[in-house]
Design a protein around this motif. Structure first.
Motif, PDB file in Angstrom:
ATOM      1  N   ILE A  41       9.052   7.457  10.532  1.00 26.69           N
ATOM      2  CA  ILE A  41      10.712   7.065  10.830  1.00 26.69           C
ATOM      3  C   ILE A  41      11.457   8.520  11.019  1.00 26.69           C
ATOM      4  CG2 ILE A  41      12.657   6.197  10.010  1.00 26.69           C
ATOM      5  CD1 ILE A  41      11.044   3.896   9.009  1.00 26.69           C
ATOM      6  N   GLY A  42      11.420   9.336  10.162  1.00 29.69           N
ATOM      7  CA  GLY A  42      12.072  10.639  10.313  1.00 29.69           C
ATOM      8  C   GLY A  42      11.637  11.396  11.286  1.00 29.69           C
ATOM      9  N   THR A  43      10.193  11.325  11.602  1.00 32.42           N
ATOM     10  CA  THR A  43       9.695  12.367  12.759  1.00 32.42           C
ATOM     11  C   THR A  43      10.551  11.622  13.982  1.00 32.42           C
ATOM     12  OG1 THR A  43       7.956  12.869  11.598  1.00 32.42           O
ATOM     13  CG2 THR A  43       7.602  13.019  13.884  1.00 32.42           C
ATOM     14  N   ASP A  44      10.193  10.259  14.032  1.00 34.12           N
ATOM     15  CA  ASP A  44      10.833   9.557  15.314  1.00 34.12           C
ATOM     16  C   ASP A  44      12.331   9.796  15.657  1.00 34.12           C
ATOM     17  OD1 ASP A  44      10.293   7.675  17.550  1.00 34.12           O
ATOM     18  OD2 ASP A  44      11.569   6.374  16.388  1.00 34.12           O
ATOM     19  N   VAL A  45      13.173   9.774  14.474  1.00 32.62           N
ATOM     20  CA  VAL A  45      14.500   9.906  14.545  1.00 32.62           C
ATOM     21  C   VAL A  45      14.753  11.400  15.313  1.00 32.62           C
ATOM     22  CG1 VAL A  45      16.726  10.500  13.338  1.00 32.62           C
ATOM     23  CG2 VAL A  45      15.408   8.524  12.880  1.00 32.62           C
ATOM     24  N   ALA A  46      13.960  12.151  14.657  1.00 31.32           N
ATOM     25  CA  ALA A  46      14.141  13.885  15.428  1.00 31.32           C
ATOM     26  C   ALA A  46      13.991  13.860  16.943  1.00 31.32           C
ATOM     27  CB  ALA A  46      13.313  14.771  14.793  1.00 31.32           C
ATOM     28  N   THR A  47      13.196  12.764  17.512  1.00 32.27           N
ATOM     29  CA  THR A  47      12.822  12.801  18.909  1.00 32.27           C
ATOM     30  C   THR A  47      14.057  12.195  19.773  1.00 32.27           C
ATOM     31  OG1 THR A  47      11.806  10.708  18.834  1.00 32.27           O
ATOM     32  CG2 THR A  47      10.357  12.624  18.482  1.00 32.27           C
ATOM     33  N   TRP A  48      14.777  11.569  19.054  1.00 26.79           N
ATOM     34  CA  TRP A  48      15.881  10.749  20.141  1.00 26.79           C
ATOM     35  C   TRP A  48      17.399  10.950  19.352  1.00 26.79           C
ATOM     36  CZ3 TRP A  48      18.739   7.393  17.406  1.00 26.79           C
ATOM     37  CH2 TRP A  48      18.086   6.701  16.409  1.00 26.79           C
ATOM     38  N   TYR A  66       3.604   6.895   4.780  1.00 25.03           N
ATOM     39  CA  TYR A  66       3.306   7.438   6.096  1.00 25.03           C
ATOM     40  C   TYR A  66       4.241   6.701   6.846  1.00 25.03           C
ATOM     41  CZ  TYR A  66      -1.417   9.260   5.280  1.00 25.03           C
ATOM     42  OH  TYR A  66      -2.458  10.021   4.770  1.00 25.03           O
ATOM     43  N   ASN A  67       4.839   5.200   6.749  1.00 28.70           N
ATOM     44  CA  ASN A  67       5.799   4.873   7.524  1.00 28.70           C
ATOM     45  C   ASN A  67       7.121   5.512   7.353  1.00 28.70           C
ATOM     46  OD1 ASN A  67       6.787   2.450   9.399  1.00 28.70           O
ATOM     47  ND2 ASN A  67       7.875   2.155   7.340  1.00 28.70           N
ATOM     48  N   ILE A  68       7.433   5.834   5.990  1.00 26.28           N
ATOM     49  CA  ILE A  68       8.959   6.560   5.963  1.00 26.28           C
ATOM     50  C   ILE A  68       8.582   7.930   6.603  1.00 26.28           C
ATOM     51  CG2 ILE A  68      10.141   7.757   4.183  1.00 26.28           C
ATOM     52  CD1 ILE A  68       9.225   5.264   2.482  1.00 26.28           C
ATOM     53  N   ILE A  69       7.924   8.494   6.706  1.00 25.39           N
ATOM     54  CA  ILE A  69       7.735  10.003   7.280  1.00 25.39           C
ATOM     55  C   ILE A  69       7.784   9.685   8.817  1.00 25.39           C
ATOM     56  CG2 ILE A  69       6.052  11.800   7.389  1.00 25.39           C
ATOM     57  CD1 ILE A  69       5.083  11.362   4.704  1.00 25.39           C
ATOM     58  N   ASN A 120       0.937  -1.210  -0.086  1.00 23.50           N
ATOM     59  CA  ASN A 120      -0.111   0.009  -0.152  1.00 23.50           C
ATOM     60  C   ASN A 120       1.225   1.034   0.005  1.00 23.50           C
ATOM     61  OD1 ASN A 120      -1.584   2.243   0.992  1.00 23.50           O
ATOM     62  ND2 ASN A 120      -3.143   0.752   1.492  1.00 23.50           N
ATOM     63  N   ALA A 121       1.171   1.766  -1.034  1.00 20.64           N
ATOM     64  CA  ALA A 121       1.975   3.026  -1.263  1.00 20.64           C
ATOM     65  C   ALA A 121       1.781   4.361  -0.199  1.00 20.64           C
ATOM     66  CB  ALA A 121       2.052   3.612  -2.434  1.00 20.64           C
ATOM     67  N   ARG A 122       0.629   4.470   0.125  1.00 21.57           N
ATOM     68  CA  ARG A 122       0.102   5.448   1.161  1.00 21.57           C
ATOM     69  C   ARG A 122       0.675   5.026   2.378  1.00 21.57           C
ATOM     70  NH1 ARG A 122      -4.056   8.904   1.207  1.00 21.57           N
ATOM     71  NH2 ARG A 122      -3.780   9.178  -1.103  1.00 21.57           N
TER      72      ARG A 122
END
Length: 202
Positions: A162-169, A157-160, A151-153
């Motif tokens: 991951i970026g957001t999560d990396v920014a937190t830690w 969402y998963n890729i985005i 499911n491309a969508r």
């Protein structure tokens, strides 16, 4: 905003930088324009040469972050022809940007609710366009037989996320280097798409 001179641009940049620091530390609602002006060494009145309101300042920070991210990944992808390598280039820049611009990413995620509906719509439109760019890259690689898309969508969402999560830690000098984080997350994402970073390097 008026008068774009070198000095004026430097002041505008300083205002956004100091405001971002205050917003991330104290929160948007708890930060006053007087505090922003004080950190920049200017008067509150001088702020209005660069912003129309506190909401406009938040919009500038959030919109500028999305514009910079979008331009960075677009430039990285533009010079690459192979679909899978294009996706890898996107992932590398997406993850790196979120790690290196964690403060602005945090503001974008925590303070979106602070914008009025019309300004919030501007940011969500930029985010939607960015997500579509991810989807297109995933589908391009699938069309070339290089990935398997469930499911491309949802992959986007998963890729985005991951970026957001990396920014937190992520912290420079932490357990994992940024290079290692980018490398391993890229491999994780590509494997979820039935591909591998090794395939992109050949």
């Amino acid at each position: 905003m008026v008068g774009i001179t070198a000095g004026g641009q430097a002041t505008a940049d300083a205002i956004r930088r100091e405001a971002a620091d205050l917003f991330s530390t104290h929160g948007y609602e708890a930060t006053s324009l007087r505090q922003v002006a004080a950190k920049c060494g200017i008067t509150v009145g001088s702020l209005y040469n660069h912003i129309s309101s506190k909401e406009d300042l938040l919009l500038q920070i959030m919109g500028g972050t999305m514009d910079e991210l979008t331009a960075q990944v677009a430039a990285a992808v533009e010079s690459v022809e192979d679909p899978l390598e294009r996706l890898v280039a996107f992932l590398s820049n997406h993850i790196s940007f979120h790690a290196e611009q964690a403060q602005r990413v945090f503001i974008g995620n925590s303070e979106l609710r602070s914008l009025p509906a019309d300004l919030r719509a501007e940011i969500t439109a930029k985010r939607r366009a960015y997500r579509r760019q991810v989807e297109e890259l995933i589908l391009e690689a699938a069309k070339a037989g290089q990935t398997e898309v469930v499911n491309a969508r949802l992959h986007a969402y998963n890729i985005i996320a991951i970026g957001t999560d990396v920014a937190t830690w992520y912290r420079p000098g932490g357990e994992f280097s940024l290079e290692r984080i980018v490398k391993d997350y890229t491999e994780i994402i590509l494997r979820s798409l039935g591909a591998s970073a090794k395939a992109a390097s050949h």
